[in-house]
Scaffold this active site. Structure first.
Site, PDB file in Angstrom:
ATOM      1  N   HIS A  33       5.399  -5.730  -1.315  1.00 15.59           N
ATOM      2  CA  HIS A  33       4.921  -5.500   0.049  1.00 15.59           C
ATOM      3  C   HIS A  33       6.033  -5.859   1.032  1.00 15.59           C
ATOM      4  O   HIS A  33       6.832  -6.752   0.772  1.00 15.59           O
ATOM      5  CB  HIS A  33       3.674  -6.355   0.296  1.00 15.59           C
ATOM      6  CG  HIS A  33       2.960  -6.035   1.563  1.00 15.59           C
ATOM      7  ND1 HIS A  33       3.385  -6.526   2.781  1.00 15.59           N
ATOM      8  CD2 HIS A  33       1.863  -5.291   1.815  1.00 15.59           C
ATOM      9  CE1 HIS A  33       2.567  -6.097   3.725  1.00 15.59           C
ATOM     10  NE2 HIS A  33       1.650  -5.341   3.174  1.00 15.59           N
TER      11      HIS A  33
ATOM     12  N   GLU B  57       5.129   2.503   2.394  1.00 11.33           N
ATOM     13  CA  GLU B  57       4.994   1.848   3.699  1.00 11.33           C
ATOM     14  C   GLU B  57       6.122   2.310   4.625  1.00 11.33           C
ATOM     15  O   GLU B  57       7.262   1.857   4.466  1.00 11.33           O
ATOM     16  CB  GLU B  57       5.118   0.332   3.576  1.00 11.33           C
ATOM     17  CG  GLU B  57       4.073  -0.404   2.787  1.00 11.33           C
ATOM     18  CD  GLU B  57       4.372  -1.911   2.813  1.00 11.33           C
ATOM     19  OE1 GLU B  57       3.762  -2.609   3.634  1.00 11.33           O
ATOM     20  OE2 GLU B  57       5.215  -2.368   2.031  1.00 11.33           O
TER      21      GLU B  57
END
Length: 277
Positions: free
Chosen positions: A115, A194
């Site tokens: 992430h 992302e």
């Protein structure tokens, strides 16, 4: 298969401490989320879709214990350490770190790796030594992926370019995937894209054309690996994302971004319905 992921970050922190939790006391927080969602997801029992919820380490045992025997929800951790316990070698001298062995024993089926917040943390450590090495970040994450897969834990692996990398996004994403998945079983990995440059207040969200372009590039370079949108599956982009053939789901975090911002189980379910229907 469609994949609906939920990253609960540190949404357990009460509002009086600066967090966003007004949902439940800390010792009931995970149980409340599970009990508020699992039965309502049963309408998707015959659908080709999986639901995974990633919890902070503190809440993993509570979340697993709250699952019904026929629950569609899989529990995942928000990370895993790159080294593991090993018979005859490392008996658990891993202070502060979360080995894959304990995730497996707890009943976690997934872990979240790479992430942007984890990448930033590793980047900061590297830069503190006076160096810059983007590939080293993915090489470290690769060790986490391999450790998880040794315990039969599936991986949601996040990739994405930031503001400074946007002009060379193809090289950035290629290297993140190449180094991150080296030696890994790709069939047990889902990629979460992302677009970091587009995430956050006041930023222009990535549009359908851009997301489609990126997903097509990844599939061309790395084959038919599942890709979900990791920049935030929300009410206002669910229909758009559902219309992209190359995208197989999304990663939900906050469900409300104005007023009493936070995560609300009923709004989480609404987002799922908007995307899947």
């Amino acid at each position: 298969m469609k994949h609906i992921y939920l990253n609960l970050k540190r949404f357990d922190v009460p509002r009086e401490y600066g967090g966003v939790n007004s949902l439940a006391p800390l010792n009931k927080w995970a149980e409340t989320i599970i009990e508020s969602t699992q039965k309502k997801l049963n309408k998707y029992k015959n659908s080709d879709v999986e639901f995974v919820q990633f919890y902070p380490e503190l809440h993993l045992l509570e979340a697993v214990k709250a699952l019904d025997s026929d629950s569609l929800i899989k529990i995942g951790s928000q990370g895993v350490y790159r080294d593991d316990v090993e018979i005859g070698k490392n008996f658990g001298a891993l202070t502060t770190n979360l080995p894959a062995a304990i995730l497996s024993e707890l009943g976690c089926k997934y872990t979240l790796i790479g992430h942007c917040e984890e990448r930033n943390d590793i980047r900061g450590i590297i830069e503190a030594s006076g160096k810059t090495d983007e590939d080293a970040i993915s090489i470290i994450l690769n060790k986490e992926i391999l450790a998880a897969q040794e315990r039969d834990i599936k991986v949601l692996y996040c990739i994405g370019e930031n503001n400074n990398q946007q002009t060379e996004w193809q090289n950035v994403l290629y290297n993140q995937i190449y180094f991150g998945l080296k030696g890994a079983n790709k069939s047990d990995v889902v990629l979460a894209y992302e677009p970091i440059w587009s995430i956050g207040p006041g930023k222009q969200p990535a549009d359908k054309e851009y997301i489609t372009k990126v997903a097509k590039f990844i599939k061309k370079e790395f084959g038919d690996i599942d890709i979900v949108y990791g920049g935030g599956l929300k009410q206002d982009n669910a229909s758009m994302l559902a219309s992209i053939d190359e995208i197989s789901g999304g990663l939900i975090a906050l469900t409300r971004f104005q007023g009493d911002i936070g995560f609300y189980p009923d709004e989480y379910l609404e987002i799922i319905d908007l995307y899947l229907n």
